[in-house]
Write a protein that holds these residues in place. Structure first.
Motif, PDB file in Angstrom:
ATOM      1  N   CYS A 229      -7.384  -2.145  -0.446  1.00 51.50           N
ATOM      2  CA  CYS A 229      -6.274  -2.623   0.378  1.00 51.50           C
ATOM      3  C   CYS A 229      -6.761  -2.950   1.785  1.00 51.50           C
ATOM      4  O   CYS A 229      -7.616  -2.251   2.330  1.00 51.50           O
ATOM      5  CB  CYS A 229      -5.183  -1.570   0.494  1.00 51.50           C
TER       6      CYS A 229
ATOM      7  N   CYS B 294      -3.200  -5.611  -1.382  1.00 47.45           N
ATOM      8  CA  CYS B 294      -4.049  -4.784  -2.232  1.00 47.45           C
ATOM      9  C   CYS B 294      -4.459  -5.532  -3.496  1.00 47.45           C
ATOM     10  O   CYS B 294      -3.707  -6.392  -3.978  1.00 47.45           O
ATOM     11  CB  CYS B 294      -3.293  -3.513  -2.628  1.00 47.45           C
TER      12      CYS B 294
ATOM     13  N   MET C 285       0.816  -1.180   0.000  1.00 43.75           N
ATOM     14  CA  MET C 285       0.000   0.000   0.000  1.00 43.75           C
ATOM     15  C   MET C 285       0.869   1.256   0.000  1.00 43.75           C
ATOM     16  O   MET C 285       0.541   2.210  -0.687  1.00 43.75           O
ATOM     17  CB  MET C 285      -0.935  -0.026   1.206  1.00 43.75           C
TER      18      MET C 285
END
Length: 52
Positions: A30, A48, A1
């Motif tokens: 995510c 994610c 992320m």
């Protein structure tokens, strides 16, 4: 992320440990996993997935 955020994505939604990121009309969902938990991880991680 963090790589996505550093690459220009922005957070458009957040609920608990889940975030939706967006960049140029493309969305990514995510989930953040904190330190510890059932797996006993030593650091916070995220996973994610592209939505479109």
């Amino acid at each position: 992320m963090s790589a996505l955020l550093n690459g220009g994505h922005r957070i458009v939604s957040a609920m608990g440990p889940s975030f939706t990121l967006e960049r140029n009309g493309k969305y990514v969902a995510c989930g953040v996993r904190p330190v510890g938990g059932m797996r006993g991880t030593a650091e916070t991680t995220s996973q994610c997935h592209r939505l479109n």
